[in-house]
Design a protein around this motif. Structure first.
Motif, mmCIF file in Angstrom:
data_model
loop_
_atom_site.group_PDB
_atom_site.id
_atom_site.type_symbol
_atom_site.label_atom_id
_atom_site.label_comp_id
_atom_site.label_asym_id
_atom_site.label_seq_id
_atom_site.Cartn_x
_atom_site.Cartn_y
_atom_site.Cartn_z
ATOM 1 N N GLU A 114 0.840 -1.166 -0.190
ATOM 2 C CA GLU A 114 0.057 -0.110 -0.098
ATOM 3 C C GLU A 114 1.013 1.420 0.055
ATOM 4 N N THR A 169 -13.196 -6.372 -2.607
ATOM 5 C CA THR A 169 -12.640 -4.922 -2.363
ATOM 6 C C THR A 169 -12.938 -4.364 -1.073
ATOM 7 N N HIS A 185 -11.057 -6.028 1.542
ATOM 8 C CA HIS A 185 -9.335 -5.659 1.543
ATOM 9 C C HIS A 185 -9.365 -4.293 2.175
ATOM 10 N N TYR A 186 -10.326 -3.332 1.950
ATOM 11 C CA TYR A 186 -10.040 -2.197 2.425
ATOM 12 C C TYR A 186 -10.501 -1.984 4.141
ATOM 13 N N LYS A 227 -4.876 -8.906 -9.393
ATOM 14 C CA LYS A 227 -6.163 -9.253 -9.257
ATOM 15 C C LYS A 227 -6.907 -9.756 -10.496
ATOM 16 N N ILE A 276 -15.360 -9.249 -7.251
ATOM 17 C CA ILE A 276 -14.968 -7.791 -6.637
ATOM 18 C C ILE A 276 -15.685 -7.331 -5.771
ATOM 19 N N SER A 277 -16.862 -7.626 -5.538
ATOM 20 C CA SER A 277 -17.824 -6.908 -4.834
ATOM 21 C C SER A 277 -17.691 -7.595 -3.393
ATOM 22 N N SER A 321 -4.031 -3.983 -9.099
ATOM 23 C CA SER A 321 -5.152 -4.385 -10.069
ATOM 24 C C SER A 321 -4.643 -5.397 -11.330
ATOM 25 N N GLN A 338 -1.014 0.111 -6.477
ATOM 26 C CA GLN A 338 -2.354 0.081 -7.097
ATOM 27 C C GLN A 338 -2.295 -0.621 -8.420
#
Length: 140
Positions: A66, A108, A111-112, A78, A104-105, A75, A71
């Motif tokens: 991070e 994401t 992860h955050y 992923k 993805i739903s 990406s 990113q």
């Protein structure tokens, strides 16, 4: 420490990026890919705790990625993982048809939330974090 010569190491990995990609992919695969098509497992307390344990055990790797603003790297990795998962069969035909969006739903926000926990010095207990994930990711 690995018992590998520097020369042998660099024959396999051309750069630190290659090493990070390998580590990230293996963590991702271990955490998610083994049973991603099992929706009941993905929504279980066991799975959530596994994710928490993996992020906690490998916090340095996730925080380093991070901080280096990886990113674009993340990406691409992923996408490689999504491509691999899209070849699998799912019991649920809707999820199978839209598995990219399903993953993805799920991943994401998960992860955050995990990164927020790691960057916040893990103030919440694992049980509190599990409740946060169930509420905000799974809406339970």
């Amino acid at each position: 420490m690995l018992d590998v010569s520097r020369q042998a190491f660099y024959l396999h990995y051309r750069s630190k990026d290659d090493v990070l990609k390998e580590i990230y992919y293996n963590l991702f695969k271990y955490t998610y890919l083994d049973r991603i098509e099992d929706k009941d497992y993905i929504e279980s307390d066991d799975f959530i705790m596994k994710v928490i344990d993996v992020y906690e055990a490998h916090a340095t790797i996730f925080i380093t990625l991070e901080k280096w603003y990886y990113q674009d790297f993340l990406s691409k990795e992923k996408q490689r993982i999504l491509d691999e998962v899209s070849l699998r069969e799912f019991d649920n035909p809707f999820i199978e048809k839209y598995c990219k969006y399903f993953i993805i739903s799920l991943l994401t926000p998960l992860h955050y939330i995990m990164m927020g926990w790691l960057n916040g010095d893990k103030k919440e207990s694992k049980q509190e974090l599990q409740t946060i994930i169930k509420t905000f990711v799974y809406h339970k």
